[in-house]
Design an enzyme around this catalytic site. Structure first.
Site, PDB file in Angstrom:
ATOM      1  N   GLY A  84       0.791  -1.224   0.000  1.00  0.00           N
ATOM      2  CA  GLY A  84       0.000   0.000   0.000  1.00  0.00           C
ATOM      3  C   GLY A  84       0.823   1.275   0.000  1.00  0.00           C
ATOM      4  O   GLY A  84       0.292   2.350  -0.242  1.00  0.00           O
ATOM      5  N   CYS A  88     -27.622  -8.719 -16.496  1.00  0.00           N
ATOM      6  CA  CYS A  88     -27.030  -8.479 -17.810  1.00  0.00           C
ATOM      7  C   CYS A  88     -28.038  -8.868 -18.894  1.00  0.00           C
ATOM      8  O   CYS A  88     -28.545  -9.995 -18.899  1.00  0.00           O
ATOM      9  CB  CYS A  88     -25.746  -9.285 -17.969  1.00  0.00           C
ATOM     10  SG  CYS A  88     -25.067  -9.208 -19.649  1.00  0.00           S
ATOM     11  N   CYS A 100     -26.265 -11.921 -21.085  1.00  0.00           N
ATOM     12  CA  CYS A 100     -25.981 -13.260 -20.549  1.00  0.00           C
ATOM     13  C   CYS A 100     -26.789 -13.565 -19.295  1.00  0.00           C
ATOM     14  O   CYS A 100     -26.698 -14.665 -18.763  1.00  0.00           O
ATOM     15  CB  CYS A 100     -24.489 -13.422 -20.251  1.00  0.00           C
ATOM     16  SG  CYS A 100     -23.938 -12.598 -18.742  1.00  0.00           S
ATOM     17  N   CYS A 137     -22.772  -6.830 -18.990  1.00  0.00           N
ATOM     18  CA  CYS A 137     -21.521  -6.994 -18.252  1.00  0.00           C
ATOM     19  C   CYS A 137     -20.457  -6.035 -18.784  1.00  0.00           C
ATOM     20  O   CYS A 137     -20.240  -5.961 -19.991  1.00  0.00           O
ATOM     21  CB  CYS A 137     -20.975  -8.413 -18.420  1.00  0.00           C
ATOM     22  SG  CYS A 137     -22.018  -9.702 -17.744  1.00  0.00           S
ATOM     23  N   CYS A 182     -18.835 -12.115 -19.987  1.00  0.00           N
ATOM     24  CA  CYS A 182     -20.130 -12.168 -20.661  1.00  0.00           C
ATOM     25  C   CYS A 182     -20.088 -13.146 -21.850  1.00  0.00           C
ATOM     26  O   CYS A 182     -20.977 -13.981 -22.024  1.00  0.00           O
ATOM     27  CB  CYS A 182     -20.498 -10.770 -21.140  1.00  0.00           C
ATOM     28  SG  CYS A 182     -22.247 -10.553 -21.512  1.00  0.00           S
TER      29      CYS A 182
END
Ligand SMILES: [Zn+2]
Lengths: 200, 291
Positions: B31, B240, B243, B265, B271
């Site tokens: 980080g 979606c 899909c 998506c 997808c």
């Protein structure tokens, strides 16, 4: 001899250093995980792993401290030719290399500053053995826990207490290495005897 | 075949060593933003030169490389970075998340969970999460060193008092291993929970700002929040259209001249793979109903 110093570098530096770096990166990202590494053929007493790490990471920008037996004329000549890295004492070293005892005391290396904790030494510790046993490791990079044969426990606990400052370690043995960054929490494994009080 | 007019992966060896050393320190201090000397790349800064430099420093000829831009493999940016490394590093490329060993991304984490054999490289425009509070680098560096993150919490809380919830929906700040506050790059906060405990190594590169930072695998990453307003990984409350996925991050796209809209998506590989498996979304059901 000059001829010896000229040998033992990477034949194909770009791809060999890329492969070698991935080993070092995987090791640093997954403390305790033992990785194979190859490509360099350094003079004795350096291991293949230690020599390859130096070829991969060191150049004229990285002062190196050669501790104990590692401070050998063949090693100096080889490093000078292949890396151009300046040699220095522990207090200015970006990298230090040697046996554990020869690298002591750890208090002589820079541990970074609070604003730049990255400005700390990476120690390359040559080990007679490197196995997934002995000391228990926990922390970033480790799924639950890992085990590694460390030369001792206390020094790494003291180093962890400095976080985010501290030293980072690469342990080398033959053509294998493992790493222990400052973030790792180290504990003596169950069953290992605690040192007797007053031993120090 | 690599183009011999270039160095392997474009960058010279000394630059790669410098970036590699920065990556190792980044992994050792999760980080924390490690400064590095960013190089000019043959593409504009907005095109992810930080991510490109990190990829150049880690790729080997054995890698299979994938690039996604907002979840898609086929944008100009993604295609150009992919072909750049095909040409300069000779790597194989793919659009399939599971087939890739290195994935460079802008603005998304793939839906499919990554494995220990994969590396995710983020293109980061602004690496400093405290920048909007304090423009001076010298000051933000001091704030990180002292863990002075109170102002960041105040800013998030102002969102709550103004909007009733935390309005920040991209680049939502996280705290790493209870120490450094980190900008996860402009991923939607829907992706934030994937940052922590990930099996893959995550590397972040900011070219213009010259910073590299990292998350080792299985690192603790917590999105900043408040007891009375816990963090929520929100997305559009839709499925979606293509899909039928209910668990993926969705983009709203205009599909015809009449302004018809479709949720689908954002991760196009996810997808495509679902549709190949026979999943079908309501967009197809609607058209069948009409026909
Ligand atoms: Zn879909």
């Amino acid at each position: 001899m000059l001829a010896d110093a000229l040998a033992g570098g990477f034949d194909t530096p770009a791809t060999q250093s890329a492969h070698a770096f991935r080993s070092v990166m995987e090791a640093m990202a997954r403390p305790g995980a033992i990785q194979g590494i190859q490509g360099g053929a350094p003079p004795a007493p350096l291991s293949v792993a230690a020599g390859t790490v130096l070829l991969t990471l060191c150049d004229t920008d990285t002062p190196i401290y050669l501790a104990g037996k590692a401070d050998h004329s063949d090693v100096r000549a080889w490093l000078a030719f292949h890396t151009g890295a300046p040699l220095t004492g522990p207090s200015h070293a970006m990298f230090a290399i040697g046996d554990w005892d020869a690298l002591m005391p750890l208090s002589s290396y820079p541990i970074g500053t609070s604003e730049y904790p990255d400005r700390s030494t990476t120690l390359i510790v040559e080990c007679a053995e490197l196995e997934a046993n002995g000391t228990t490791l926990r922390g970033p990079g480790i799924n639950s826990k890992a085990m590694l044969s460390l030369p001792e426990t206390r020094a790494f606990q003291d180093n962890r207490a400095l976080f985010p400052l501290g030293l980072d370690f690469i342990f080398t043995c033959g053509d294998r290495l493992a790493a222990l960054p400052r973030s790792t929490v180290v504990s003596r494994s169950h069953g290992e005897a605690a040192p007797a009080q007053g031993a120090f | 075949m690599t183009d011999q007019a270039y160095n392997f992966a474009y960058l010279d060896e000394q630059t790669k060593r410098m970036i590699r050393r920065a990556i190792l320190k980044g992994l050792a201090i999760p980080g924390y933003q490690v400064p590095f000397a960013s190089r000019e790349m043959p593409m504009p800064y907005g095109w992810g030169t930080g991510g490109v430099q990190v990829s150049a420093a880690i790729l080997t000829p054995d890698d299979t490389f994938k690039v996604i831009d907002q979840g898609a493999d086929d944008t100009t940016n993604a295609v150009s970075i992919r072909s750049f490394f095909e040409r300069t590093a000779g790597v194989a490329t793919t659009t399939a998340t599971s087939a890739a060993s290195v994935i460079q991304t802008r603005h998304r984490i793939p839906e499919e969970p990554l494995t220990e054999d994969q590396i995710l490289v983020y293109q980061v425009p602004i690496p400093e999460p405290l920048r909007f509070l304090e423009p001076r680098e010298s000051e933000t560096r001091k704030m990180h060193s002292l863990e002075e993150y109170g102002l960041m919490h105040v800013k998030l809380y102002e969102d709550i008092s103004r909007h009733g919830h935390i309005a920040t929906s991209y680049a939502y700040p996280v705290k790493v291993e209870e120490r450094y506050v980190m900008d996860p790059s402009p991923i939607p906060k829907f992706d934030n929970p994937k940052l922590g405990d990930m099996a893959a190594i995550q590397l972040f590169g900011a070219g213009r700002e010259q910073r590299i930072y990292a998350l080792p695998p299985y690192t603790q990453v917590v999105s900043l929040d408040f007891e009375d307003h816990p963090f929520e990984a929100t997305k559009a409350d839709q499925v979606c259209g293509l899909c039928g996925a209910t668990d993926s991050y969705l983009d709203e796209v205009i599909v015809d001249d009449a302004g018809g809209r479709l949720f689908c998506c954002s991760d196009t590989d996810y997808c495509t793979a679902r549709r190949a498996q026979g999943h079908q979304g309501p967009a197809f059901l609607d058209s069948e109903a009409v026909a």
